[in-house]
Design a protein around this motif. Sequence first.
Motif, mmCIF file in Angstrom:
data_model
loop_
_atom_site.group_PDB
_atom_site.id
_atom_site.type_symbol
_atom_site.label_atom_id
_atom_site.label_comp_id
_atom_site.label_asym_id
_atom_site.label_seq_id
_atom_site.Cartn_x
_atom_site.Cartn_y
_atom_site.Cartn_z
ATOM 1 N N THR A 7 36.670 44.320 32.994
ATOM 2 C CA THR A 7 36.169 44.466 34.358
ATOM 3 C C THR A 7 35.994 45.962 34.583
ATOM 4 O O THR A 7 36.866 46.749 34.199
ATOM 5 N N ASP A 8 34.894 46.364 35.192
ATOM 6 C CA ASP A 8 34.681 47.767 35.496
ATOM 7 C C ASP A 8 35.792 48.243 36.431
ATOM 8 O O ASP A 8 36.019 47.642 37.491
ATOM 9 N N ALA A 9 36.488 49.300 36.060
ATOM 10 C CA ALA A 9 37.652 49.774 36.811
ATOM 11 C C ALA A 9 37.288 50.217 38.227
ATOM 12 O O ALA A 9 38.033 49.952 39.170
ATOM 13 N N ARG A 10 36.165 50.876 38.378
ATOM 14 C CA ARG A 10 35.762 51.318 39.733
ATOM 15 C C ARG A 10 35.493 50.119 40.633
ATOM 16 O O ARG A 10 35.899 50.091 41.802
ATOM 17 N N THR A 11 34.822 49.125 40.089
ATOM 18 C CA THR A 11 34.517 47.919 40.856
ATOM 19 C C THR A 11 35.795 47.160 41.195
ATOM 20 O O THR A 11 35.953 46.663 42.319
ATOM 21 N N LEU A 12 36.720 47.083 40.240
ATOM 22 C CA LEU A 12 38.001 46.426 40.480
ATOM 23 C C LEU A 12 38.778 47.155 41.578
ATOM 24 O O LEU A 12 39.330 46.527 42.482
ATOM 25 N N ARG A 13 38.811 48.478 41.512
ATOM 26 C CA ARG A 13 39.518 49.268 42.529
ATOM 27 C C ARG A 13 38.967 48.973 43.925
ATOM 28 O O ARG A 13 39.721 48.729 44.867
ATOM 29 N N VAL A 14 37.645 48.966 44.067
ATOM 30 C CA VAL A 14 37.013 48.700 45.359
ATOM 31 C C VAL A 14 37.363 47.289 45.834
ATOM 32 O O VAL A 14 37.709 47.078 47.004
ATOM 33 N N ALA A 15 37.292 46.308 44.944
ATOM 34 C CA ALA A 15 37.596 44.923 45.314
ATOM 35 C C ALA A 15 39.046 44.792 45.778
ATOM 36 O O ALA A 15 39.320 44.159 46.807
ATOM 37 N N LEU A 16 39.965 45.392 45.044
ATOM 38 C CA LEU A 16 41.381 45.322 45.423
ATOM 39 C C LEU A 16 41.625 46.034 46.747
ATOM 40 O O LEU A 16 42.343 45.525 47.618
ATOM 41 N N GLU A 17 41.045 47.211 46.906
ATOM 42 C CA GLU A 17 41.239 47.956 48.152
ATOM 43 C C GLU A 17 40.633 47.216 49.342
ATOM 44 O O GLU A 17 41.212 47.211 50.432
ATOM 45 N N ASP A 18 39.490 46.558 49.144
ATOM 46 C CA ASP A 18 38.905 45.745 50.211
ATOM 47 C C ASP A 18 39.836 44.594 50.582
ATOM 48 O O ASP A 18 40.043 44.307 51.766
ATOM 49 N N CYS A 19 40.390 43.932 49.588
ATOM 50 C CA CYS A 19 41.312 42.822 49.846
ATOM 51 C C CYS A 19 42.564 43.322 50.571
ATOM 52 O O CYS A 19 43.066 42.651 51.476
ATOM 53 N N LEU A 20 43.053 44.469 50.188
ATOM 54 C CA LEU A 20 44.223 45.052 50.856
ATOM 55 C C LEU A 20 43.892 45.439 52.299
ATOM 56 O O LEU A 20 44.663 45.188 53.226
ATOM 57 N N ARG A 21 42.751 46.048 52.490
ATOM 58 C CA ARG A 21 42.351 46.551 53.812
ATOM 59 C C ARG A 21 42.024 45.423 54.774
ATOM 60 O O ARG A 21 42.422 45.442 55.929
ATOM 61 N N PHE A 22 41.268 44.433 54.327
ATOM 62 C CA PHE A 22 40.762 43.405 55.223
ATOM 63 C C PHE A 22 41.578 42.107 55.178
ATOM 64 O O PHE A 22 41.256 41.165 55.866
#
Length: 129
Positions: free
Chosen positions: A106-121
Amino acid sequence: MPPTRLPTAAGCTLQDAGLDWDVIRVPRQLGIAAIAVLGAGCGAVLEYPPKDVVYYFVARGTAAGWTVAGTHPIGKGGTLVIPPVRCTQPPGPHWRICPGERDWLTDARTLRVALEDCLRFGSGWERSA
């Protein structure tokens, strides 16, 4: 030292991280929420029920700079139990998303954004302490 690839009784192998890939350990509910966000951009995902976590495979070297809250990077010096390719059911480690159906990584940048979105929202998961 050669990479560790020791077989287990269940057909799993113990493999070294940091050679072909690093992994990011994520609490199960957060990891499942991120799978939905990533969609087709998600690589192989390993689920480990006894610890209630999932593992995302990312490019070698990613673990060194990983800092997403609630997750744990595993790189060189770490090991992971890898089940047979089509093992998709517990008990024990199994594939939530099998390798081969999609790229392992999995692309690390894309994974980071997905995880941070899940954490934030919010994603219906609770962070374990």
